[in-house]
Design an enzyme around this catalytic site. Structure first.
Site, short mmCIF file in Angstrom:
data_model
loop_
_atom_site.label_atom_id
_atom_site.label_comp_id
_atom_site.label_asym_id
_atom_site.label_seq_id
_atom_site.Cartn_x
_atom_site.Cartn_y
_atom_site.Cartn_z
CB ILE A 13 -0.97 0.00 1.20
CG1 ILE A 13 -1.78 -1.31 1.23
CG2 ILE A 13 -1.92 1.19 1.12
CD1 ILE A 13 -2.63 -1.49 2.47
CG ASP A 35 10.30 -0.49 3.62
OD1 ASP A 35 9.12 -0.38 3.29
OD2 ASP A 35 10.83 -1.59 3.95
CB THR A 126 -6.30 -3.60 9.72
OG1 THR A 126 -7.14 -4.69 9.35
CG2 THR A 126 -5.71 -3.95 11.09
CG ASP A 127 -11.33 -4.84 8.10
OD1 ASP A 127 -10.22 -5.39 8.25
OD2 ASP A 127 -12.12 -5.16 7.18
CD GLU A 128 -7.28 -8.92 9.59
OE1 GLU A 128 -6.89 -9.71 10.46
OE2 GLU A 128 -6.92 -9.00 8.39
CE1 TYR A 151 -1.38 -6.69 10.47
CE2 TYR A 151 -3.64 -7.51 10.27
CZ TYR A 151 -2.66 -6.58 9.96
OH TYR A 151 -2.97 -5.50 9.14
CB SER A 152 -6.18 -8.22 14.45
OG SER A 152 -6.42 -9.44 15.09
CE LYS A 155 -1.88 -2.14 11.60
NZ LYS A 155 -0.77 -1.28 11.07
CE LYS A 190 -0.31 -10.08 3.64
NZ LYS A 190 0.36 -8.84 3.46
CE1 TYR A 208 -5.24 -21.75 6.32
CE2 TYR A 208 -5.61 -19.49 5.64
CZ TYR A 208 -4.77 -20.49 6.09
OH TYR A 208 -3.44 -20.21 6.31
NE ARG A 274 -5.26 -17.01 8.70
CZ ARG A 274 -5.54 -15.93 7.95
NH1 ARG A 274 -6.61 -15.21 8.15
NH2 ARG A 274 -4.73 -15.59 6.97
N GLY A 276 -8.37 -19.36 14.98
CA GLY A 276 -8.85 -17.99 15.26
C GLY A 276 -9.29 -17.26 14.00
P1 NAD Z 1 3.35 -4.94 3.38
O1 NAD Z 1 3.68 -6.14 4.20
O2 NAD Z 1 3.20 -5.09 1.90
O3 NAD Z 1 4.45 -3.79 3.62
C1 NAD Z 1 4.97 -3.51 4.86
C2 NAD Z 1 6.26 -2.71 4.64
O4 NAD Z 1 6.77 -2.35 5.94
C3 NAD Z 1 7.36 -3.49 3.93
O5 NAD Z 1 7.92 -2.69 2.91
C4 NAD Z 1 8.38 -3.77 5.03
O6 NAD Z 1 9.71 -3.84 4.55
C5 NAD Z 1 8.18 -2.56 5.93
N1 NAD Z 1 8.61 -2.78 7.31
C6 NAD Z 1 8.38 -3.88 8.10
N2 NAD Z 1 8.96 -3.70 9.30
C7 NAD Z 1 9.52 -2.46 9.29
C8 NAD Z 1 10.24 -1.70 10.25
N3 NAD Z 1 10.51 -2.18 11.47
N4 NAD Z 1 10.68 -0.46 9.91
C9 NAD Z 1 10.43 0.03 8.67
N5 NAD Z 1 9.77 -0.65 7.71
C10 NAD Z 1 9.31 -1.88 8.02
O7 NAD Z 1 2.04 -4.34 4.04
P2 NAD Z 1 0.80 -3.61 3.36
O8 NAD Z 1 -0.16 -4.62 2.91
O9 NAD Z 1 1.28 -2.58 2.41
O10 NAD Z 1 0.18 -2.90 4.65
C11 NAD Z 1 0.57 -1.59 5.03
C12 NAD Z 1 -0.22 -1.17 6.25
O11 NAD Z 1 -1.61 -1.25 5.95
C13 NAD Z 1 0.00 -2.11 7.44
O12 NAD Z 1 0.05 -1.31 8.60
C14 NAD Z 1 -1.23 -2.99 7.47
O13 NAD Z 1 -1.54 -3.37 8.79
C15 NAD Z 1 -2.28 -2.04 6.92
N6 NAD Z 1 -3.41 -2.69 6.25
C16 NAD Z 1 -3.19 -3.54 5.20
C17 NAD Z 1 -4.29 -4.12 4.56
C18 NAD Z 1 -4.10 -5.04 3.36
O14 NAD Z 1 -5.09 -5.60 2.90
N7 NAD Z 1 -2.90 -5.21 2.84
C19 NAD Z 1 -5.58 -3.85 4.98
C20 NAD Z 1 -5.76 -2.98 6.06
C21 NAD Z 1 -4.66 -2.40 6.66
#
Ligand code: NAD
Length: 312
Positions: A13, A35, A126-128, A151-152, A155, A190, A208, A274, A276
């Site tokens: 994202i 990152d 997240t909605d989770e 995870y949730s 968050k 994913k 699942y 899975r 939970g």
């Molecule tokens: P992702 O796993 O694709 O990316 C996470 C990024 O964070 C990676 O580039 C990783 O290298 C970096 N990272 C991890 N640990 C780190 C640290 N200690 N310091 C700096 N960088 C670090 O995740 P995503 O899917 O892009 O999700 C981004 C955010 O959105 C997250 O907080 C996630 O909880 C939230 N989110 C994601 C979704 C989804 O469907 N993907 C839905 C709701 C919320």
């Protein structure tokens, strides 16, 4: 010129957000991407902006004070925290890193944002955090937090820490909680990219349980536009749900992908559920609509485009 620190910008994202913002705002903004490049971070996600003069990259962790000192010396106006361990299955195998990054890392980032007096701290959530729908749906922004997975829970803890910094130190914070995202640049661990990858090799697709769990699917570009609205127009101290009209059972989603790709449903294979596993998450999201946002990309339309790209 506004300076935005994006953490976790090499992930799914975050990278879509950086590209969107640089394309839309040009020299009005400067983006610094911090990152840690875990297995989930991939700098090739950002290849189209890597040479932009108003984009820069720092390799390091949000848990690392020395890197944060050098990053925050760049007069940061906004922090948007995407940095996270984000995969529920991994959080069941190895929960500790989820608390290190998602909770302690967020608190560390808040500490620096406060010290360097940033204008706004934006936590991507997240909605989770609301837990499974069997506890009463749809959730709104003031529904209780009732997370199911490590995870949730991590968050939800981070969200509480963000609100505590607002109350204790008077920081300007916003949080948004989105439903499941799909779209370009998502890691193949994913569900959607994994299914597309498997069917392109005619491999079986593990589902699942009976596939009855539902998820609401939001195209990442719709999410990115919502984040932009909240960042610049969201009300201080508020939480915004970013939901989707497209709520489907996992089994229907997989069948939809198979149909678009013209593959047989025989590729579906049911595996043990899975632990939970949340039945579903359903949210009300009027508040984000009141900021002028609406969902634009349909599930089938988004899937078609993605499948075409990933299977090319
Ligand atoms: P992702 O796993 O694709 O990316 C996470 C990024 O964070 C990676 O580039 C990783 O290298 C970096 N990272 C991890 N640990 C780190 C640290 N200690 N310091 C700096 N960088 C670090 O995740 P995503 O899917 O892009 O999700 C981004 C955010 O959105 C997250 O907080 C996630 O909880 C939230 N989110 C994601 C979704 C989804 O469907 N993907 C839905 C709701 C919320």
């Amino acid at each position: 010129m506004k300076t935005i620190l994006v953490t976790g910008g090499a992930g799914f994202i975050g990278s879509n957000f950086i590209i969107h913002m640089l394309e839309k705002y040009g020299q009005e903004i400067r983006i610094i991407n911090l990152d840690a490049l875990t297995y989930a971070g991939d700098l090739s996600n950002l290849s189209e902006v890597i040479d932009y003069s108003n984009y820069s990259f720092f390799h390091g962790s949000i848990n690392d004070d020395s890197i944060l000192e050098s990053v925050f010396r760049n007069k940061i106006d906004y922090v948007v925290n995407f940095a996270s361990e984000s995969h529920v299955d991994n959080s069941i195998e190895n929960p500790v890193i989820f608390y290190e990054t998602n909770v302690l890392g967020t608190v560390n980032l808040l500490k620096f944002a406060y010290k360097y007096k940033v204008k706004r701290f934006y936590q991507i959530s997240t909605d989770e955090v609301y837990g499974s729908c069997d506890n009463g749906c749809p959730f709104n922004e003031s529904s209780p937090l009732n997370p199911s997975s490590p995870y949730s829970a991590s968050k939800a803890s981070a969200d509480l820490a963000v609100m505590a910094f607002a109350k204790t130190f008077g920081m300007d914070v916003v949080i948004s909680r989105s439903s499941n995202n799909f779209g370009p640049r998502q890691h193949t661990e994913k569900l959607i990219p994994k299914v597309i990858e498997m069917i392109s090799r005619d491999n079986k697709i593990p589902i699942y349980g009976e596939g009855k769990n539902t998820r609401s699917w939001l195209h990442v570009m719709d999410h990115v536009r919502a984040i932009e609205r909240v960042l610049f127009h969201g009300k201080r101290g508020e939480i915004y749900n970013i939901g989707s009209e497209f709520e489907v059972e996992n089994i229907s989603l997989v069948k939809m992908i198979l149909d678009i790709a013209d593959k047989s449903h025989d590729l579906i294979e049911f595996v043990e559920d899975r632990p939970g596993h949340d039945l579903g998450y359903s949210m009300r999201f009027e508040k984000i609509k009141e900021l002028g946002w609406s969902q634009e990309i349909g599930l089938e339309e988004g899937l078609r485009e993605l499948i075409k790209k990933q299977m090319a």
